[in-house]
Design a protein around this motif. Structure first.
Motif, mmCIF file in Angstrom:
data_model
loop_
_atom_site.group_PDB
_atom_site.id
_atom_site.type_symbol
_atom_site.label_atom_id
_atom_site.label_comp_id
_atom_site.label_asym_id
_atom_site.label_seq_id
_atom_site.Cartn_x
_atom_site.Cartn_y
_atom_site.Cartn_z
ATOM 1 N N PRO A 1 46.168 5.097 -46.603
ATOM 2 C CA PRO A 1 47.390 4.945 -45.827
ATOM 3 C C PRO A 1 48.286 6.162 -46.009
ATOM 4 C CG PRO A 1 46.943 2.967 -47.105
ATOM 5 C CD PRO A 1 45.995 4.031 -47.580
ATOM 6 N N GLN A 2 48.962 6.605 -44.951
ATOM 7 C CA GLN A 2 49.891 7.709 -45.037
ATOM 8 C C GLN A 2 51.237 7.208 -44.551
ATOM 9 O OE1 GLN A 2 48.443 11.198 -43.086
ATOM 10 N NE2 GLN A 2 46.344 10.866 -43.754
ATOM 11 N N ARG A 3 52.264 7.412 -45.333
ATOM 12 C CA ARG A 3 53.577 6.835 -45.038
ATOM 13 C C ARG A 3 54.106 7.232 -43.665
ATOM 14 N NH1 ARG A 3 57.494 4.074 -47.314
ATOM 15 N NH2 ARG A 3 59.652 4.462 -46.749
ATOM 16 N N PRO A 4 54.078 8.517 -43.285
ATOM 17 C CA PRO A 4 54.601 8.860 -41.958
ATOM 18 C C PRO A 4 53.867 8.134 -40.841
ATOM 19 C CG PRO A 4 54.336 10.814 -43.304
ATOM 20 C CD PRO A 4 53.669 9.687 -44.030
ATOM 21 N N LEU A 5 52.549 8.017 -40.954
ATOM 22 C CA LEU A 5 51.773 7.331 -39.916
ATOM 23 C C LEU A 5 52.078 5.847 -39.902
ATOM 24 C CD1 LEU A 5 48.452 9.238 -40.424
ATOM 25 C CD2 LEU A 5 49.804 9.211 -38.340
ATOM 26 N N HIS B 1 47.798 -1.139 -28.608
ATOM 27 C CA HIS B 1 48.896 -0.213 -28.347
ATOM 28 C C HIS B 1 49.094 0.804 -29.462
ATOM 29 C CE1 HIS B 1 50.934 -3.318 -30.770
ATOM 30 N NE2 HIS B 1 51.854 -2.413 -31.040
ATOM 31 N N LEU B 2 48.577 0.502 -30.647
ATOM 32 C CA LEU B 2 48.718 1.446 -31.756
ATOM 33 C C LEU B 2 47.720 2.598 -31.667
ATOM 34 C CD1 LEU B 2 49.351 -0.918 -34.802
ATOM 35 C CD2 LEU B 2 51.002 0.247 -33.334
ATOM 36 N N PHE B 3 46.779 2.515 -30.739
ATOM 37 C CA PHE B 3 45.750 3.542 -30.616
ATOM 38 C C PHE B 3 45.942 4.431 -29.386
ATOM 39 C CE2 PHE B 3 44.028 0.372 -33.402
ATOM 40 C CZ PHE B 3 43.296 1.098 -34.336
ATOM 41 N N VAL B 4 47.038 4.247 -28.674
ATOM 42 C CA VAL B 4 47.328 5.087 -27.511
ATOM 43 C C VAL B 4 48.639 5.818 -27.751
ATOM 44 C CG1 VAL B 4 46.115 3.490 -25.974
ATOM 45 C CG2 VAL B 4 48.590 3.287 -26.236
ATOM 46 N N ASP B 5 48.877 6.864 -26.982
ATOM 47 C CA ASP B 5 50.116 7.620 -27.110
ATOM 48 C C ASP B 5 51.309 6.719 -26.812
ATOM 49 O OD1 ASP B 5 48.739 10.688 -25.685
ATOM 50 O OD2 ASP B 5 48.676 9.888 -27.734
ATOM 51 N N THR B 6 52.409 6.995 -27.485
ATOM 52 C CA THR B 6 53.604 6.171 -27.334
ATOM 53 C C THR B 6 54.033 6.044 -25.877
ATOM 54 O OG1 THR B 6 54.347 6.881 -29.523
ATOM 55 C CG2 THR B 6 56.000 5.892 -28.085
ATOM 56 N N LEU C 1 43.436 4.767 -38.222
ATOM 57 C CA LEU C 1 42.802 3.653 -38.933
ATOM 58 C C LEU C 1 43.288 3.528 -40.377
ATOM 59 C CD1 LEU C 1 39.158 4.052 -37.611
ATOM 60 C CD2 LEU C 1 40.653 2.100 -37.189
ATOM 61 N N ALA C 2 43.851 4.603 -40.917
ATOM 62 C CA ALA C 2 44.230 4.618 -42.326
ATOM 63 C C ALA C 2 45.129 3.460 -42.753
ATOM 64 C CB ALA C 2 44.889 5.959 -42.674
ATOM 65 N N PRO C 3 46.189 3.134 -42.001
ATOM 66 C CA PRO C 3 47.071 2.046 -42.454
ATOM 67 C C PRO C 3 46.389 0.685 -42.545
ATOM 68 C CG PRO C 3 48.144 3.389 -40.765
ATOM 69 C CD PRO C 3 46.705 3.779 -40.778
ATOM 70 N N TRP C 4 45.240 0.509 -41.854
ATOM 71 C CA TRP C 4 44.595 -0.797 -41.821
ATOM 72 C C TRP C 4 43.606 -0.990 -42.963
ATOM 73 C CZ3 TRP C 4 47.397 -3.496 -38.700
ATOM 74 C CH2 TRP C 4 48.063 -2.844 -37.663
ATOM 75 N N MET D 1 40.464 -0.351 -43.497
ATOM 76 C CA MET D 1 39.206 -0.999 -43.112
ATOM 77 C C MET D 1 38.066 -0.406 -43.925
ATOM 78 S SD MET D 1 39.665 -1.390 -38.987
ATOM 79 C CE MET D 1 40.774 -2.663 -38.330
ATOM 80 N N GLY D 2 37.759 -1.050 -45.031
ATOM 81 C CA GLY D 2 36.749 -0.532 -45.932
ATOM 82 C C GLY D 2 35.338 -0.576 -45.400
ATOM 83 N N ASN D 3 35.127 -1.307 -44.310
ATOM 84 C CA ASN D 3 33.771 -1.395 -43.748
ATOM 85 C C ASN D 3 33.561 -0.434 -42.578
ATOM 86 O OD1 ASN D 3 35.505 -2.881 -42.081
ATOM 87 N ND2 ASN D 3 33.859 -4.232 -41.376
ATOM 88 N N VAL D 4 34.510 0.513 -42.377
ATOM 89 C CA VAL D 4 34.378 1.526 -41.330
ATOM 90 C C VAL D 4 34.249 2.900 -41.979
ATOM 91 C CG1 VAL D 4 35.462 2.645 -39.345
ATOM 92 C CG2 VAL D 4 35.706 0.174 -39.669
ATOM 93 N N ARG D 5 33.191 3.620 -41.633
ATOM 94 C CA ARG D 5 32.985 4.978 -42.133
ATOM 95 C C ARG D 5 32.955 5.931 -40.952
ATOM 96 N NH1 ARG D 5 28.065 3.917 -46.497
ATOM 97 N NH2 ARG D 5 29.164 2.312 -47.721
ATOM 98 N N LEU D 6 33.854 6.901 -40.965
ATOM 99 C CA LEU D 6 33.942 7.870 -39.882
ATOM 100 C C LEU D 6 33.163 9.129 -40.247
ATOM 101 C CD1 LEU D 6 37.728 7.560 -38.948
ATOM 102 C CD2 LEU D 6 35.783 6.225 -38.112
#
Length: 238
Positions: free
Chosen positions: A4-8, A59-64, A147-150, A152-157
């Protein structure tokens, strides 16, 4: 792997507070419930898939600037001439890949074309492990951050050439592609497990159709489904 990254995280919270034209916050489950209701009327029947679509805030995955369109059944630009697929197409492709497994999770899924990470997030709800490959480094980085804030330990990019699949974790019980070419790459077929199902857009005439490939002990069975429109499948990395 995904930290997780605080700004994100703060940015995600800010976007969640945006209000839809109907007066409902975009983070409201009711907004996503309406989208899922439309998916039902369009023929999606897999309850596991519908639950996954309900769980992931698109909505969290598209531009504001495009957030108010997030729950419409439309594809949206995510940069680099790429798009986030229509909700109906995401749901339909995952439903085809699952093949009526009920509540069972797919052990291992390979996604070709991570994009912004939305479909990977949905797949995380229907599979024990999701390996997602992206050839465009800026999009790979964008998906990692989104994806970082979520956690998701079962997702590998993976940053790499999706046409090669990802041999280290093969075979896969499901393979799903977010880009279309003239044929299914041989590497994908080789990495599909016996009993597995592969779904990808393939060129037909001047358009594309969804092709389902099922592997059994005797070989591969192909079937064609509805027309779709995806970005071109390309090799290499950028």
């Amino acid at each position: 792997m995904l930290r997780p990254q605080r700004p994100l995280h703060q940015a995600a919270q800010d976007r969640e507070r945006r209000v839809s034209p109907a007066g409902l916050g975009l983070d409201s489950e009711l907004v996503r419930s309406r989208m899922v209701g439309k998916l039902r009327t369009q023929g999606v029947r897999d309850e596991k898939v519908l639950a996954a679509m309900l769980a992931v805030p698109r909505h969290l995955f598209v531009d504001t600037a495009l957030a108010n369109q997030a729950y419409e059944d439309t594809s949206l630009p995510i940069g680099l001439q790429q798009t986030i697929s229509k909700p109906s197409v995401v749901a339909r492709m995952i439903e085809l890949m699952r093949g009526g497994r009920g509540d069972a999770l797919l052990p291992r899924v390979l996604e070709i074309g991570t994009g912004c990470g939305y479909q990977a997030a949905v797949l995380a709800h229907v599979a024990r492990l999701v390996i997602s490959v992206e050839r465009l480094k800026p999009l790979h980085d964008k998906a990692r951050d989104l994806l970082a804030p979520w956690r998701m330990g079962n997702v590998r990019l993976v940053y790499g050439d999706g046409m090669r699949g990802h041999p280290p974790n093969a075979p896969y019980d499901g393979i799903i592609a977010a880009a279309g070419g003239g044929a299914i790459p041989p590497a994908w077929l080789e990495q599909l497990a016996v009993g597995g199902r592969l779904v990808a857009p393939v060129a037909r005439g001047t358009g594309q159709v969804l092709v389902l490939v099922e592997r059994n002990e005797r070989g591969f069975v192909h079937s064609e489904h509805e027309a779709v429109h995806f970005v071109p499948l390309k090799s290499g990395t950028t």
